[in-house]
Every structure is written in structure tokens, then in C-alpha cells.
Design an enzyme around this catalytic site. Structure first.
Site, PDB file in Angstrom:
ATOM      1  N   ASP A   1     -12.182  -0.374  -2.225  1.00 58.54           N
ATOM      2  CA  ASP A   1     -10.765  -0.012  -2.045  1.00 58.54           C
ATOM      3  C   ASP A   1     -10.042  -1.205  -1.397  1.00 58.54           C
ATOM      4  O   ASP A   1      -9.622  -1.144  -0.252  1.00 58.54           O
ATOM      5  CB  ASP A   1     -10.681   1.241  -1.155  1.00 58.54           C
TER       6      ASP A   1
ATOM      7  N   GLN B   1      -4.166   5.893   5.142  1.00 55.98           N
ATOM      8  CA  GLN B   1      -3.262   6.191   4.022  1.00 55.98           C
ATOM      9  C   GLN B   1      -2.033   6.949   4.511  1.00 55.98           C
ATOM     10  O   GLN B   1      -2.148   7.835   5.359  1.00 55.98           O
ATOM     11  CB  GLN B   1      -3.994   7.042   2.978  1.00 55.98           C
TER      12      GLN B   1
ATOM     13  N   CYS C   1      19.625   0.602   0.813  1.00 53.44           N
ATOM     14  CA  CYS C   1      18.315   0.458   1.455  1.00 53.44           C
ATOM     15  C   CYS C   1      17.278  -0.071   0.474  1.00 53.44           C
ATOM     16  O   CYS C   1      17.263   0.310  -0.686  1.00 53.44           O
ATOM     17  CB  CYS C   1      17.881   1.816   1.997  1.00 53.44           C
TER      18      CYS C   1
ATOM     19  N   CYS D   1      15.521   9.639   6.828  1.00 56.55           N
ATOM     20  CA  CYS D   1      14.829   9.038   5.682  1.00 56.55           C
ATOM     21  C   CYS D   1      14.056  10.141   4.989  1.00 56.55           C
ATOM     22  O   CYS D   1      13.174  10.765   5.576  1.00 56.55           O
ATOM     23  CB  CYS D   1      13.876   7.939   6.147  1.00 56.55           C
TER      24      CYS D   1
ATOM     25  N   TYR E   1     -14.309  -2.278   2.105  1.00 61.25           N
ATOM     26  CA  TYR E   1     -12.901  -2.191   2.495  1.00 61.25           C
ATOM     27  C   TYR E   1     -12.647  -0.773   3.028  1.00 61.25           C
ATOM     28  O   TYR E   1     -11.762  -0.066   2.571  1.00 61.25           O
ATOM     29  CB  TYR E   1     -11.962  -2.489   1.321  1.00 61.25           C
TER      30      TYR E   1
ATOM     31  N   CYS F   1      -4.677  -0.390  -5.210  1.00 67.55           N
ATOM     32  CA  CYS F   1      -3.246  -0.187  -4.980  1.00 67.55           C
ATOM     33  C   CYS F   1      -2.436  -1.205  -5.778  1.00 67.55           C
ATOM     34  O   CYS F   1      -1.234  -1.327  -5.593  1.00 67.55           O
ATOM     35  CB  CYS F   1      -2.918  -0.267  -3.491  1.00 67.55           C
TER      36      CYS F   1
ATOM     37  N   GLU G   1     -15.612  -3.507   6.716  1.00 65.92           N
ATOM     38  CA  GLU G   1     -14.158  -3.633   6.862  1.00 65.92           C
ATOM     39  C   GLU G   1     -13.866  -4.823   7.779  1.00 65.92           C
ATOM     40  O   GLU G   1     -14.595  -5.072   8.733  1.00 65.92           O
ATOM     41  CB  GLU G   1     -13.636  -2.305   7.448  1.00 65.92           C
TER      42      GLU G   1
END
Ligand code: SAH
Length: 448
Positions: free
Chosen positions: A378, A280, A77, A156, A309, A405, A330
Site C-alpha cells: 500500500d 486513512q 476553494c 466544509c 507500507y 492511491c 513502514e
């Protein structure tokens, strides 16, 4: 050295993808699923100009940081890539990645604090995006690495436990009702993806069926069966995506059964989340990240905050109880609708949310005379737009808190902001255990 040579070497470092790096005569070779300090025998399967790719044949000396991956699909995977690493070693790897990038890209002496990890780094994903394919029968699962072939999966270990049963039941229902499945190569067939999204503090789950056509005749019956069998499923939606694209969701969606959105709570705030809005995926770590961001903001009474954002307004609303006024921007209109509803739901009337590009709206706000004391950003992986950064430098808020991120675009933007800002510190946060994704939050203060 040539392709298919069998070589032996010691892993000295990791790449950003978490592959081990071995150097043979100064030539770096990247070898997946190896651990730092291990000596490994490998086959050189690819020889590029600047680096090679190796495949492990045997491990000569094993690192104490190597563990047996608990997931039975791990070798095929493409979802996780560092399950073979002890969690403490995963955290060290990510923290070092941020430290190395600070050093390499900024040459600044920015303190990188201890990474914030999870107590139990499993079963954290509140959202599962499952492609559907017809193989010998209908399968759901995740793609193999660098491919669009599905590894059929029934469990999973990084997704919420309840999603396993839901995903397996949906697959059985698709077979029972003989649903037409999308074939990506021929751009034919209908059902493309199943998206599951759940609250963590609130027991509500949304199931989204992503289809190529407007009609999926069996959908209402399937939805009724799901609503009866799973009391937590409170929303069943259909999203239509007729394009030839890798993007999962199309622009149009409608409710088939139940509500248009689900709820969740972060600290004391309640949020409504619709299918197209960003939220999130790791609840426990999101609360830790937002608390850190709030602390970094060092908000004082009567201060104005911009949340750029902002998604469905989560961070901004976290700040709103401590601020004079919060302005959120946004690009996704539906997320802004969510943000406005969320402000009302939590009785936070000192907020203003606007849909648009952060780089455009912040210019407009500047012309309207809005002067922020603190700006939260963000952005997505590509970081902030350069116009946005320039406007920040002109607006001169006292403080910028940057949630990222993708640490390399954070470093790029730090280099620009450093003209006027002291980069106080960075805290990495592990939002995605078992994968190499790194999140970080950075505090910056206007130079005095
Ligand atoms: N702060 C939110 C969302 C962060 S994700 C949270 O913590 O939940 C990044 C968000 O940036 C996404 O919602 C995405 O839709 C939005 N986005 C992407 N490009 C943008 C742009 N140019 N201007 C404004 N928002 C943008």
C-alpha cells in the site's frame, strides 16, 4: 486559434484532474468544471504546445449529470473539484479512468470491477488540515487552487460535522488571545496550521497546533478552554515546524493536554493513532477497502503475510486473525510504535513490525529466511521502489494484493510484476468523493 479567442465545443472526456476536454481542430483544450457531453462556450486563456486551457463563459446544452454544488465556497476553494458532477457520474468517471489506464499503459486484459462508492458521499473526512493566516483578521480555511492564499471557511461539507464548530471556536480563541500567526512569505510569526483528527466509531478528537517556535505562550489557556467546551477533545498536541517548507508537520511534537493519541475502530479492531502516523481519512470506505483486500488475499491457514507500507498496522492486523504470522514494515518510526501497540491492544501476538524502508527491510527479511505466501502493498503516490519490486519477483509469494492511491504508478508496477504474476482483477474504491483522487485494489497470483 489564439489566446483570448471565444470558442464553442463539446466536452468529450475528462483529464485526471477532472477537467472537461474539448477538441477544436484536433487541439485538446481542458476546461475546469464542465461535464461530459455538454456544449460550452469558453475563452481560451492559455495556449500551450500540446494542449490549451479554457474558462467557461456559458453552457449551451447542460448535461443531466450537472448538479448545483452544495458548498458555498466551491468556486474559490481548491479542496474539491468535482462537486458540480452528480455522484453517480463521479463514480463512472473514476472507474473509466482506471479502465483507460489499464488499456493505455499495460495493454493487458485486466477486469476492472464496479467501483465501490459511498452511500452518502459527504462529511467523510476524519482529518482536517487547516492553514492559518492573518488577512483582515485571523482566518482558517483551505487554499485557493494553485495558490497559498486561504479562502476563509466556516463550514466544509466533506469534513466531519463536529470539525466545523471546533475550527470556528479555535479561530475565535486565536483572536481572543491575540496569537501570533505565521507569515509564509516572510517566514515570520508562529502558528502555521491546525490539524484536527477524530475517530469515527470512537468519540475522540485530537487537536494539533503546528507552530514555528517551541513556545506558544497562549497555548495552555486555549487548550484548557477547548478541553472544557468540547468533551470529545481528548488530546491537544503541539507540533513544531521551524522549516521553510510546504510540509505541514515538523518532526517534534508534545502533548499539551490529554492523551498522546486517539482511538478508532475498524471492524472489530481498535487502533491508537498518533499525530504523525498515516491513518486513512474515510472510515466507511476504509473498512470496505480492507475487507476487499482481505478477500483478495484468499488467506489459508498457516500462511505468512508481509504488509509493506503498513502505517499503524491496520491492514496487517486485519489479516493477522486469518494468518500464521504477519510482518509489517513502514518508514515512519512513530507509526511502527503505534502498530506494535495496536497489535498488543488487539491481542494479536503473531505479528512483527519493523521501521525502515520497505525496499531495505524486505531484503533483510529474505536473508533471515522469511518466505511470505501473501504480500500486501500500500505505497504512497509514487508507487513501489524498483528494488522492492525486484525482491518480490525473487521471493515469489503466491499472491500480491496491491492497494494504490495513484492508478498510474499501479500500472507501472503491474507491468514489472506481470513477468511472473497473473493480474487477476482491479477494484476501484472511492475514498475521496467530490475530488478526483482514485484509489484501487489489485489482486495478482503467481503464474503456475
Ligand atoms: N497501509 C497503511 C498506510 C498506507 S499509506 C494504511 O492503510 O493505513 C503509505 C505508507 O507508506 C505511509 O504510512 C508512509 O509513511 C509509508 N512509506 C512511504 N515510503 C515508504 C518506504 N519507502 N518504505 C516503507 N514505508 C513507506
Amino acid at each position: 486559434m489564439k489566446k483570448n479567442d471565444i470558442l464553442t465545443g463539446t466536452v468529450i472526456d475528462y483529464t485526471h484532474e477532472g477537467n472537461g476536454v474539448v477538441k477544436i481542430e484536433g487541439y485538446p483544450i481542458f476546461i475546469p468544471k464542465t461535464v461530459k457531453d455538454e456544449t460550452v462556450t469558453f475563452k481560451l486563456i492559455k495556449q500551450n504546445k500540446g494542449f490549451g486551457i479554457g474558462k467557461v463563459m456559458s453552457i449551451e446544452t447542460e448535461s443531466p449529470d450537472r448538479v448545483v454544488p452544495p458548498c458555498i465556497y466551491y468556486q474559490q476553494c481548491g479542496g474539491c473539484n468535482i462537486q458540480h458532477l452528480r455522484y453517480s457520474a463521479q463514480l463512472t468517471m473514476k472507474e473509466n479512468q482506471v479502465k483507460n489506464l489499464v488499456h493505455k499503459m499495460t495493454k493487458l486484459n485486466i477486469p476492472v470491477r464496479d467501483i465501490i462508492g459511498m452511500d452518502n458521499p459527504w462529511r467523510y473526512r476524519n482529518k482536517s488540515q487547516l492553514p492559518v493566516q492573518y488577512q483582515d483578521g485571523i482566518v482558517t480555511g483551505f487554499y485557493r487552487p494553485r495558490s497559498h492564499d486561504i479562502v476563509p471557511i466556516e463550514e466544509c461539507l466533506i469534513q466531519k460535522e463536529s470539525h466545523d464548530e471546533l475550527m470556528n471556536t479555535i479561530r475565535q480563541l486565536l483572536t481572543k488571545y491575540n496569537v501570533s500567526i505565521y507569515d509564509e512569505r516572510k517566514h515570520r510569526g508562529n502558528l502555521r496550521h491546525i490539524v484536527l483528527r477524530s475517530g469515527t466509531k470512537v468519540n475522540e478528537t485530537m487537536v494539533v497546533f503546528v507552530t514555528k517556535s517551541k513556545q506558544l505562550p497562549e497555548l495552555e489557556q486555549i487548550a484548557d478552554e477547548l478541553m472544557t467546551r468540547f468533551p470529545d477533545v481528548t488530546s491537544i498536541r503541539q507540533n513544531i515546524n521551524s522549516e521553510k517548507t510546504n510540509v505541514i508537520l515538523g518532526r517534534q511534537s508534545k502533548t499539551i493536554r490529554g492523551n498522546d493519541f486517539i482511538h478508532d475502530q475498524l471492524d472489530t479492531l481498535t487502533f491508537e493513532i498518533s499525530d504523525m502516523s498515516f491513518y486513512q481519512v474515510n472510515h466507511e470506505q476504509t473498512e470496505k477497502l480492507y475487507r476487499k483486500a482481505l478477500r483478495y488475499a484468499e488467506l489459508e491457514e498457516k500462511q505468512n503475510v508481509i504488509d509493506a507500507y503498513c502505517g499503524i498496522g491496520t491492514i496487517g492486523l486485519f489479516m493477522a486473525t486469518h494468518a500464521e504470522r504477519v510482518y509489517g514494515v513502514e518508514i515512519v518510526e512513530k507509526a511502527i510504535k503505534d502498530a506494535k501497540r495496536n497489535a498488543a491492544l488487539n491481542h494479536l501476538s503473531n505479528t512483527h513490525f519493523e521501521a525502515g524502508k520497505a525496499e531495505d527491510v524486505i531484503l533483510k527479511w529474505r536473508e533471515d529466511g522469511i518466505r511470505p505466501d501473501v504480500v500486501m502493498v500500500d505505497p504512497p503516490r509514487k508507487g513501489c521502489d524498483s528494488v522492492f519490486v525486484e525482491t518480490l519477483l525473487e521471493l515469489e509469494p503466491n499472491r500480491i494484493v496491491y492497494v494504490s492511491c495513484n492508478p498510474s504508478t499501479l500500472m507501472r508496477d503491474i507491468q514489472l510484476l506481470e513477468e511472473k504474476y497473473h493480474i487477476d482483477e482491479i477494484t476501484p474504491v472511492d475514498m475521496f468523493p467530490q475530488t478526483t483522487h482514485v484509489e484501487a485494489v489489485c489482486k495478482m497470483t503467481l503464474k503456475g
